[in-house]
Design an enzyme around this catalytic site. Sequence first.
Site, short mmCIF file in Angstrom:
data_model
loop_
_atom_site.label_atom_id
_atom_site.label_comp_id
_atom_site.label_asym_id
_atom_site.label_seq_id
_atom_site.Cartn_x
_atom_site.Cartn_y
_atom_site.Cartn_z
CE LYS A 50 -4.00 1.88 2.55
NZ LYS A 50 -4.91 1.67 3.69
CB SER A 125 -8.21 3.54 2.55
OG SER A 125 -7.38 2.97 3.54
CB SER A 149 -8.45 0.64 5.41
OG SER A 149 -9.19 1.82 5.29
#
Length: 443
Positions: A50, A125, A149
């Site tokens: 990420k 996210s 997330s």
Amino acid sequence: MITLKEALELPKEELAALKQDLAKKAQEQKELNAYIALDEAGEGVPIAIKDNIQVDGWEVTCASKILQGYIAPYDATVIAKLKGAGLAPFGRTNMDEFAMGSSTETSYYGKTLNPKDPSRVPGGSSGGSAAAVAAGIAIAALGSDTGGSIRQPAAFCGIVGMKPTYGRVSRYGLAAYGSSLDQIGPMTQNVEDAVHLYNIIAGHDPKDSTSAPVEHTPVTPNPDRKLRIGIVPNYIKDASPAVQKAYDKAIEALKAEGHEIVEIALMDAKYDIASYYITAMAEASTNLSRYDGVRYGYRAETGNLKEMYLKTRSEGFGEEVKRRILLGTFVLSSGYYDAYYLKAQKARHLIKDEYDKAFEKVDLILSPVAPDVAFEFGAMKTPLQMYLSDAYTIGVNLAGLPAISLPVDEMDGLPVGLQLIGRAFDEQTLFDGASSLERAIRS
Ligand code: GLN
């Protein structure tokens, strides 16, 4: 797609070919927008990362304009651990800007599509990580979970996503959003791979003052262990038919595996939402004050310093991030601190107490991850609607507990994931239950 466990056994030459193949496939699926950038140079089994985790020498931007051009000068502890275990960061995955969101629609690089249905969001996210694993263009990925997330995008894309106990995995090198909530965790094709990645990244880190000085014994999941599993009828009544059906299916599967099912009740999730959003925004507003145009990334061109701060932050942050900085600053301001921030902390305490009480009766709790399957782009008309969709995931972060989301069912081709929640620092039991549920669902 080859699993992480299998990939770790490949000889070097085959790994190189695998990496090329992954890169080629990622290129073919460029319209998914799962990766912001690829890096095939590293030696080892490729892992998608990420874009809020520092990888030495990479541009790391939290999918924000304000970090354009920022090059990470060191490895996050989790990255150092991956490299030490023969894994290699393979690419930066797309995300909501600064991990604020539930749909990966707020990225400066544009939205990521759900590989199961491109008209729908991949969740957020960590939507890029989830989409990459689900599309077969990543073997496994790291995400971060402040309020769901990791788990919610995993559920929306049909993969496994695990959030460790707060303090179990080092946050050193993770761009802070809500410092008292953030945890890095694995996003994988199955529970076994999640255990493997978790075992690599977990453990005390003196570089992170919030890392718990608790011994980490590597987990070997035991799917045959019989557990008491709590179900939450007062949570289920608000979920969609697809989620209710998956919940019933999971209960039957767990019973068939020999677990004892125990009904429990948890506080109305509206308190979780209020407490979480006040806490997360307050922490975000202070954490994001460091992006001032002087130290990192983007700088607006102006004549004087004060204007430079103003213009950099006005141009560099997106709308959702600005909203949260404003609200967070408001709840921390004198005169409102007691009414909002302090009250949110009291509610947080009660939420944690309630989980503690539940865990006197049960070993794990079975809960929905999201109220429904992945929603269509633009379906959430207001920010508040989006926040409300986090009802089932954020209590876990407020209480600092470990939880794992895994695919349980499908509705019209869309995956439905559910989560198991465990006691703090009892990842062993969490993985025992998850491997049992996975076995029952897949058989
Ligand atoms: N959707 C939640 C938020 O926007 C959770 C995000 C996260 O876990 N990073 O804050």
